[in-house]
Scaffold this motif. Structure first.
Motif, PDB file in Angstrom:
ATOM      1  N   GLY A   9     -18.587 -35.539  46.355  1.00 44.59           N
ATOM      2  CA  GLY A   9     -18.131 -36.088  47.622  1.00 44.59           C
ATOM      3  C   GLY A   9     -18.841 -37.373  48.000  1.00 44.59           C
ATOM      4  O   GLY A   9     -19.550 -37.987  47.197  1.00 44.59           O
ATOM      5  N   VAL A  10     -18.623 -37.792  49.253  1.00 47.71           N
ATOM      6  CA  VAL A  10     -19.203 -39.027  49.777  1.00 47.71           C
ATOM      7  C   VAL A  10     -20.078 -38.672  50.971  1.00 47.71           C
ATOM      8  O   VAL A  10     -19.605 -38.130  51.968  1.00 47.71           O
ATOM      9  CB  VAL A  10     -18.119 -40.037  50.199  1.00 47.71           C
ATOM     10  CG1 VAL A  10     -18.752 -41.364  50.608  1.00 47.71           C
ATOM     11  CG2 VAL A  10     -17.107 -40.263  49.072  1.00 47.71           C
ATOM     12  N   TRP A  11     -21.355 -38.989  50.872  1.00 47.35           N
ATOM     13  CA  TRP A  11     -22.339 -38.619  51.880  1.00 47.35           C
ATOM     14  C   TRP A  11     -23.045 -39.862  52.405  1.00 47.35           C
ATOM     15  O   TRP A  11     -23.118 -40.877  51.720  1.00 47.35           O
ATOM     16  CB  TRP A  11     -23.355 -37.648  51.294  1.00 47.35           C
ATOM     17  CG  TRP A  11     -22.756 -36.301  50.996  1.00 47.35           C
ATOM     18  CD1 TRP A  11     -21.915 -35.982  49.972  1.00 47.35           C
ATOM     19  CD2 TRP A  11     -22.921 -35.117  51.763  1.00 47.35           C
ATOM     20  NE1 TRP A  11     -21.553 -34.658  50.034  1.00 47.35           N
ATOM     21  CE2 TRP A  11     -22.168 -34.099  51.134  1.00 47.35           C
ATOM     22  CE3 TRP A  11     -23.646 -34.787  52.910  1.00 47.35           C
ATOM     23  CZ2 TRP A  11     -22.110 -32.798  51.625  1.00 47.35           C
ATOM     24  CZ3 TRP A  11     -23.599 -33.499  53.393  1.00 47.35           C
ATOM     25  CH2 TRP A  11     -22.839 -32.520  52.756  1.00 47.35           C
ATOM     26  N   GLN A  12     -23.549 -39.741  53.629  1.00 45.60           N
ATOM     27  CA  GLN A  12     -24.180 -40.900  54.252  1.00 45.60           C
ATOM     28  C   GLN A  12     -25.438 -40.487  55.022  1.00 45.60           C
ATOM     29  O   GLN A  12     -25.483 -39.455  55.683  1.00 45.60           O
ATOM     30  CB  GLN A  12     -23.209 -41.586  55.212  1.00 45.60           C
ATOM     31  CG  GLN A  12     -23.780 -42.818  55.887  1.00 45.60           C
ATOM     32  CD  GLN A  12     -22.762 -43.639  56.654  1.00 45.60           C
ATOM     33  OE1 GLN A  12     -23.131 -44.613  57.317  1.00 45.60           O
ATOM     34  NE2 GLN A  12     -21.490 -43.286  56.557  1.00 45.60           N
ATOM     35  N   PHE A  13     -26.448 -41.335  54.896  1.00 46.08           N
ATOM     36  CA  PHE A  13     -27.672 -41.226  55.683  1.00 46.08           C
ATOM     37  C   PHE A  13     -27.697 -42.369  56.678  1.00 46.08           C
ATOM     38  O   PHE A  13     -27.413 -43.516  56.328  1.00 46.08           O
ATOM     39  CB  PHE A  13     -28.891 -41.312  54.766  1.00 46.08           C
ATOM     40  CG  PHE A  13     -30.214 -41.395  55.493  1.00 46.08           C
ATOM     41  CD1 PHE A  13     -30.927 -40.248  55.792  1.00 46.08           C
ATOM     42  CD2 PHE A  13     -30.737 -42.632  55.867  1.00 46.08           C
ATOM     43  CE1 PHE A  13     -32.152 -40.329  56.447  1.00 46.08           C
ATOM     44  CE2 PHE A  13     -31.952 -42.723  56.527  1.00 46.08           C
ATOM     45  CZ  PHE A  13     -32.666 -41.567  56.820  1.00 46.08           C
ATOM     46  N   PHE A  41     -35.012 -51.633  62.421  1.00 48.66           N
ATOM     47  CA  PHE A  41     -33.778 -51.922  61.700  1.00 48.66           C
ATOM     48  C   PHE A  41     -32.942 -50.645  61.639  1.00 48.66           C
ATOM     49  O   PHE A  41     -33.484 -49.540  61.564  1.00 48.66           O
ATOM     50  CB  PHE A  41     -34.062 -52.381  60.263  1.00 48.66           C
ATOM     51  CG  PHE A  41     -34.735 -53.714  60.141  1.00 48.66           C
ATOM     52  CD1 PHE A  41     -33.988 -54.866  59.929  1.00 48.66           C
ATOM     53  CD2 PHE A  41     -36.107 -53.819  60.222  1.00 48.66           C
ATOM     54  CE1 PHE A  41     -34.612 -56.098  59.802  1.00 48.66           C
ATOM     55  CE2 PHE A  41     -36.737 -55.046  60.095  1.00 48.66           C
ATOM     56  CZ  PHE A  41     -35.992 -56.190  59.887  1.00 48.66           C
ATOM     57  N   LYS A  42     -31.644 -50.825  61.621  1.00 50.93           N
ATOM     58  CA  LYS A  42     -30.743 -49.690  61.412  1.00 50.93           C
ATOM     59  C   LYS A  42     -30.323 -49.660  59.947  1.00 50.93           C
ATOM     60  O   LYS A  42     -29.915 -50.675  59.378  1.00 50.93           O
ATOM     61  CB  LYS A  42     -29.495 -49.820  62.294  1.00 50.93           C
ATOM     62  CG  LYS A  42     -28.541 -48.625  62.162  1.00 50.93           C
ATOM     63  CD  LYS A  42     -27.323 -48.804  63.063  1.00 50.93           C
ATOM     64  CE  LYS A  42     -26.363 -47.628  62.937  1.00 50.93           C
ATOM     65  NZ  LYS A  42     -25.161 -47.824  63.773  1.00 50.93           N
ATOM     66  N   LEU A  43     -30.430 -48.486  59.344  1.00 44.84           N
ATOM     67  CA  LEU A  43     -30.092 -48.311  57.941  1.00 44.84           C
ATOM     68  C   LEU A  43     -28.968 -47.302  57.778  1.00 44.84           C
ATOM     69  O   LEU A  43     -28.996 -46.230  58.388  1.00 44.84           O
ATOM     70  CB  LEU A  43     -31.322 -47.807  57.164  1.00 44.84           C
ATOM     71  CG  LEU A  43     -31.082 -47.361  55.723  1.00 44.84           C
ATOM     72  CD1 LEU A  43     -30.748 -48.562  54.836  1.00 44.84           C
ATOM     73  CD2 LEU A  43     -32.298 -46.608  55.179  1.00 44.84           C
ATOM     74  N   ASN A  44     -27.989 -47.655  56.965  1.00 47.22           N
ATOM     75  CA  ASN A  44     -26.965 -46.711  56.523  1.00 47.22           C
ATOM     76  C   ASN A  44     -26.888 -46.775  55.008  1.00 47.22           C
ATOM     77  O   ASN A  44     -26.782 -47.859  54.430  1.00 47.22           O
ATOM     78  CB  ASN A  44     -25.586 -47.050  57.112  1.00 47.22           C
ATOM     79  CG  ASN A  44     -25.538 -46.851  58.612  1.00 47.22           C
ATOM     80  OD1 ASN A  44     -26.007 -47.708  59.366  1.00 47.22           O
ATOM     81  ND2 ASN A  44     -24.977 -45.735  59.054  1.00 47.22           N
ATOM     82  N   VAL A  45     -26.962 -45.621  54.376  1.00 44.20           N
ATOM     83  CA  VAL A  45     -26.829 -45.517  52.923  1.00 44.20           C
ATOM     84  C   VAL A  45     -25.667 -44.583  52.624  1.00 44.20           C
ATOM     85  O   VAL A  45     -25.648 -43.435  53.093  1.00 44.20           O
ATOM     86  CB  VAL A  45     -28.111 -44.973  52.271  1.00 44.20           C
ATOM     87  CG1 VAL A  45     -27.886 -44.692  50.792  1.00 44.20           C
ATOM     88  CG2 VAL A  45     -29.261 -45.956  52.457  1.00 44.20           C
ATOM     89  N   ILE A  46     -24.692 -45.062  51.869  1.00 44.09           N
ATOM     90  CA  ILE A  46     -23.531 -44.259  51.492  1.00 44.09           C
ATOM     91  C   ILE A  46     -23.594 -43.985  49.998  1.00 44.09           C
ATOM     92  O   ILE A  46     -23.699 -44.913  49.196  1.00 44.09           O
ATOM     93  CB  ILE A  46     -22.212 -44.968  51.848  1.00 44.09           C
ATOM     94  CG1 ILE A  46     -22.111 -45.157  53.368  1.00 44.09           C
ATOM     95  CG2 ILE A  46     -21.010 -44.158  51.330  1.00 44.09           C
ATOM     96  CD1 ILE A  46     -20.879 -45.916  53.815  1.00 44.09           C
ATOM     97  N   LYS A  48     -24.115 -47.669  48.462  1.00 46.71           N
ATOM     98  CA  LYS A  48     -24.050 -48.857  49.305  1.00 46.71           C
ATOM     99  C   LYS A  48     -25.150 -48.787  50.364  1.00 46.71           C
ATOM    100  O   LYS A  48     -25.427 -47.723  50.906  1.00 46.71           O
ATOM    101  CB  LYS A  48     -22.685 -48.963  50.000  1.00 46.71           C
ATOM    102  CG  LYS A  48     -21.518 -49.176  49.056  1.00 46.71           C
ATOM    103  CD  LYS A  48     -20.207 -49.290  49.827  1.00 46.71           C
ATOM    104  CE  LYS A  48     -19.028 -49.522  48.885  1.00 46.71           C
ATOM    105  NZ  LYS A  48     -17.744 -49.629  49.620  1.00 46.71           N
ATOM    106  N   VAL A  49     -25.741 -49.941  50.647  1.00 47.73           N
ATOM    107  CA  VAL A  49     -26.802 -50.041  51.641  1.00 47.73           C
ATOM    108  C   VAL A  49     -26.371 -51.016  52.733  1.00 47.73           C
ATOM    109  O   VAL A  49     -25.997 -52.163  52.438  1.00 47.73           O
ATOM    110  CB  VAL A  49     -28.123 -50.518  51.008  1.00 47.73           C
ATOM    111  CG1 VAL A  49     -29.209 -50.677  52.073  1.00 47.73           C
ATOM    112  CG2 VAL A  49     -28.581 -49.547  49.917  1.00 47.73           C
ATOM    113  N   TYR A  50     -26.430 -50.560  53.971  1.00 43.75           N
ATOM    114  CA  TYR A  50     -26.123 -51.383  55.137  1.00 43.75           C
ATOM    115  C   TYR A  50     -27.395 -51.565  55.960  1.00 43.75           C
ATOM    116  O   TYR A  50     -28.134 -50.606  56.181  1.00 43.75           O
ATOM    117  CB  TYR A  50     -25.078 -50.724  56.035  1.00 43.75           C
ATOM    118  CG  TYR A  50     -23.694 -50.568  55.442  1.00 43.75           C
ATOM    119  CD1 TYR A  50     -22.643 -51.383  55.875  1.00 43.75           C
ATOM    120  CD2 TYR A  50     -23.419 -49.581  54.505  1.00 43.75           C
ATOM    121  CE1 TYR A  50     -21.356 -51.225  55.356  1.00 43.75           C
ATOM    122  CE2 TYR A  50     -22.139 -49.419  53.980  1.00 43.75           C
ATOM    123  CZ  TYR A  50     -21.115 -50.245  54.414  1.00 43.75           C
ATOM    124  OH  TYR A  50     -19.845 -50.082  53.897  1.00 43.75           O
TER     125      TYR A  50
END
Length: 223
Positions: A101-105, A160-165, A174-176
């Motif tokens: 699946g696709v997961w995000q932190f 900073f705001k971090l999103n990792v998918i 992917k890193v945002y």
């Protein structure tokens, strides 16, 4: 190559290739990487603190006013008596291990001046000889993907705001940063994955290492 994303201005589009990964600079403003995902419950029953095995938790971790503070010294013991790894104090999310699946932190992070040679976030799990699919490290005031490339410069003493998918099936990560997609990399295989954040000493680590985290979320893409 290095890029500073302190302000959410508009960027010209460019692609800097570092096979098998690439840094991206968006030509548009920040987006919402959580669109199409559902946020899952996350309380203390879903994570535990990995810290030097010979110390009580409150000597290397605290949670106050919504902020998780993790710190460790280069002279500390590893997290278990039998581990050959370097010292760490990490928030290890154990309730949402995943294999497809696709997961995000998502989380907001802060690293104080002087912390260096340390991993502050990782996607644990990979095929040998690797142990992780992603590591974000702080070295001399910059945020790096493993030992390079540099993703963000001048990160000390700022939030900073971090999103990792992590798309397991497509083998992509992917890193945002602050809502902007700045980096993509290939996955590294593995049959089980989990998110971790905090401080985990790496090469050329400083004597004292600290990171702070707030508003941590785990999300899963809707079916």
């Amino acid at each position: 190559m290095a890029f500073l994303f302190q302000k959410l201005a508009f960027f010209s589009l460019s692609f800097l290739q570092f096979a098998p990964h690439k840094i991206l600079v968006q030509s548009w403003g920040p987006s919402d990487p959580t669109e199409g995902f559902i946020s899952l419950p996350l309380n203390r029953s879903y994570y535990h603190i990995q810290k030097p095995y010979d110390l009580p938790e409150n000597q290397r971790y605290c949670f106050s006013d919504g902020v998780h503070r993790c710190w460790v010294y280069s002279t500390d013991k590893p997290h278990t008596p039998t581990s050959q790894t370097k010292p760490r104090t990490e928030i290890a999310i154990q309730g949402y291990n995943y294999s497809y699946g696709v997961w995000q932190f998502e989380g907001h992070w802060y690293v104080p001046q002087g912390t260096s040679g340390v991993c502050i976030m990782q996607v644990f799990g990979a095929s040998p000889p690797h142990a992780t699919t992603l590591m974000l490290r702080v070295v001399n005031g910059s945020l790096l993907y493993y030992r390079g490339p540099v993703l963000v410069q001048d990160i000390y003493d700022k939030w900073f705001k971090l999103n990792v998918i992590h798309d397991v099936d497509a083998a992509k990560v992917k890193v945002y940063i602050n809502g902007c997609l700045i980096f993509e990399a290939d996955g590294r295989g593995g049959t089980s994955h989990a998110f971790k954040c905090g401080v985990y000493a790496q090469n050329d680590d400083s004597y004292y290492m600290e990171s702070r985290w707030k508003e941590i979320k785990v999300l899963r893409k809707c079916d």
